[in-house]
Structure formats: structure tokens, C-alpha cells
Design a protein around this motif. Structure first.
Motif, short mmCIF file in Angstrom:
data_model
loop_
_atom_site.label_atom_id
_atom_site.label_comp_id
_atom_site.label_asym_id
_atom_site.label_seq_id
_atom_site.Cartn_x
_atom_site.Cartn_y
_atom_site.Cartn_z
N LYS A 16 0.81 -1.22 0.00
CA LYS A 16 0.00 0.00 0.00
C LYS A 16 0.84 1.26 0.00
N HIS A 17 1.93 1.28 0.79
CA HIS A 17 2.73 2.50 0.93
C HIS A 17 4.11 2.35 0.28
N SER A 18 4.28 1.34 -0.56
CA SER A 18 5.60 1.07 -1.14
C SER A 18 5.74 1.55 -2.57
#
Length: 346
Positions: free
Chosen positions: A111-113
Motif C-alpha cells: 500500500k505504501h511502497s
């Protein structure tokens, strides 16, 4: 049993035997019916070339953000293209989002990569003079169907796949319009695929200018003369047997003719950008430009061509200043009584 009971409690049914590789291939299979062939080919390339070699052996439940972040760092240090890395991780995020929605994962480790989306390179556009020179060169030196094809592309802003898939049944010369109902894509090993446009906005009609009308009339006359019964059918631009022109061959011919007259090297899609830039430079309202290009939203047009609006922006603020100046100069002068009893203008 503990895992099953935990899944019942949490509403997440985790299969510890599923690897990232098996899940990604399963996800590709579920997405294939809903994607355009070239879009599916792009996803499949990311999965097989990048994601499975990097994460395939890891169990789906064991994949962590650190695995993805370390891979991104290694790819950047290895000088991989930032667009390639961005697309690979975006594909992984999309696939894992589907796992979360289907209650197979509790959270999405990607999700945040996803790295920041690289800024798109500014497209090269020809000036009206360069475009006219190119079309005149084609008419004088070749006078073939590609000359008319390039005229249609520059005169309508149609996409490469749309003009190569244009059928005579969708051309209404009496009404001076055509309908975009098909698109041609080369996928995998160059296999040609004829399908519907990707979005509803793309499936629309386009007005035809006198120049484009003349090009289509030339092609109509040639094909009617060659048809045993004098009918128009099949593709507007095709090989002698009626099969589609190959996009790579059309691109090669564009670059060959461009080189012959020393114009800036551009691609087929840049003809669409050239058409858009000419319309904007000629002061066509942005909403009409967007409609002609068949963008889904006006925001798409602004995001793609916002750098071309400086003259329009200058005209807008100058018009605003003129309106304020007129209002100021026409303001009625009010007389008031001064301290000495004399009337003065206020």
C-alpha cells in the motif's frame, strides 16, 4: 483448525499454502476478461518479468513492506527505469488490493511502497507549418493511402489504434462525421487484436474537416474502383487483402518521411498531440478540444496540455484587467461639499 476458526472470527480466510507467484497468476486470470489486450499484456509482463522473480517464492501471508521496499531500492540502485519500477509495484499493489477485498489478506503490504509516479516526458509537437510541410511532402512524393491516413490523424486527433481500425460502416461522409467504435492493438509477439475502445468517452463521433473529407473521398474512390461490385466495406486503411496495417510499419513510414524533410522525430501518438496543440494555439475553447479528443473528463485535457495554455492564460488576465479599467473609467463622479463650502469631485 485454529487458522479456520481465526478466519471465521476475523472474516479473513488466509491460505498459508498460497505463494505470491500462484496468487499473482490467479489474479491475472480473473482480470483478463475485463482488460484490453494490451493492458493485460502489460500486467502479465510486470508479473512474469519482475514480480514473480522477486517475490514469487514468498508465501502470500508472509509478504511484508520491507520486502517490497528493499526490491525498489535495489532496482533504483541498478539504474532500472523509474517508470518500469513504478508500474511493477503499482501492479503488485492492485493485485494485493484484490486479495484484501476478497478477505484473503488483512492488509496490503504494498500500500505504501509504490514510488512516486515519474513525471511524464513532454511530448514533441510539430508546429502548424511543420505539419503542413509533412502532409505536402506526402502528397507530392507518395500520394498513397498513408498520406491520407496521416491527414486523417492530424485532422481529427484520432489515436493510432482508432484510425487503423476505422471501418467504412462507421464513416458518414454525407453527414461529415465518423464514429469511433473499434481500436487495433499489437500485443505479445505482434499479434493484432481488434477490440472496442477502452472507455465510453472514446466511443464517440468526430466531425470531419474539408481536408479530412477529401482524404476519405480519395480512399473511397480507390477502394470502390478495386471492388468487383464497387462497394465500400471493411477497413478504411488496409493492406491489399483487406487485413489491417501493422502499427510498427506505419510508424517506420512516418519516421522515414519525417527524416526525408528534416522534421523533428516524433511517434504516431505525437500526431494526436500535434492536433491538440494546434487547436489550442488557434484559440479553440478547451471544452471543445476535450470533446474533439474524446477525453473522459476536462481535467484529463488540462493535465495533458496545461503547459500549452500560457497564451490563453495571458489573454484571460489581460481581459480581466481591461474589464476593471473600463469599470473604473465609467464610474460616476460624485460631487460632495468641501470644508470651504465648495463642491468637489469624489
Amino acid at each position: 483448525m485454529a487458522a479456520v476458526l481465526d478466519g471465521e472470527l476475523r472474516g479473513v480466510y488466509e491460505n498459508r499454502r498460497t505463494t505470491v507467484a500462484s496468487y499473482l497468476r490467479e489474479w491475472l486470470g480473473t482480470r483478463k476478461p475485463h482488460l484490453a489486450p494490451n493492458t493485460y499484456a502489460g500486467y502479465a509482463a510486470c508479473v512474469e518479468r519482475d514480480l514473480i522473480p522477486a517475490f514469487g517464492r514468498i508465501r502470500l501471508l508472509d509478504l511484508r513492506p520491507k520486502h517490497i521496499d528493499e526490491w525498489v531500492t535495489a532496482q533504483v540502485e541498478a539504474k532500472r527505469g523509474r517508470v518500469t519500477v513504478y508500474r511493477a509495484v503499482s501492479t503488485l499493489r492492485n493485485a494485493l488490493n484484490a486479495a484484501v477485498r476478497s478477505w484473503r489478506l488483512r492488509y496490503n503490504p504494498a500500500k505504501h511502497s509504490v514510488p512516486p509516479k515519474p513525471r511524464a516526458e513532454e511530448r514533441i509537437c510539430w508546429t502548424p507549418e511543420q505539419a503542413a510541410t509533412f502532409l505536402r511532402h506526402g502528397a507530392e512524393q507518395y500520394a498513397d493511402q498513408l498520406t491520407d491516413l496521416f491527414e486523417v490523424m492530424l485532422g481529427t486527433g484520432m489515436r493510432r489504434g482508432e484510425v487503423l481500425a476505422l471501418h467504412w460502416s462507421d464513416v458518414h461522409l454525407m453527414d461529415r462525421k465518423l464514429f469511433v467504435r473499434w481500436t487495433l492493438a499489437a500485443v505479445d509477439n505482434g499479434t493484432l487484436h481488434l477490440g472496442q475502445p477502452k472507455t465510453e468517452a472514446s466511443r464517440a463521433w468526430i466531425s470531419l474537416s474539408p481536408r479530412v473529407m477529401a482524404a476519405l473521398h480519395r480512399q473511397a474512390a480507390i477502394q470502390m474502383a478495386a471492388h468487383p461490385e464497387g462497394r465500400l466495406e471493411g477497413l478504411v486503411f488496409a493492406r491489399p487483402g483487406g487485413t489491417p496495417l501493422r502499427p510498427q510499419w506505419v510508424l517506420d513510414q512516418l519516421r522515414k518521411r519525417t527524416t526525408e524533410i528534416g522534421l523533428p522525430r516524433i511517434g504516431l501518438h505525437d500526431l494526436r498531440h500535434t492536433a491538440a496543440s494546434i487547436m489550442i494555439a488557434e484559440g479553440v475553447p478547451l471544452a471543445i478540444v476535450s470533446k474533439t479528443l474524446r477525453h473522459a473528463t476536462l481535467a484529463t485535457t488540462i493535465n495533458l496540455y496545461g503547459h500549452l495554455f500560457k497564451d490563453s492564460a495571458d489573454q484571460a488576465v489581460r481581459a480581466l484587467a481591461r474589464a476593471l479599467d473600463r469599470a473604473e473609467s465609467s464610474r460616476p463622479r460624485v460631487l460632495r461639499e468641501g470644508d470651504d463650502g465648495m463642491s468637489v469631485a469624489a
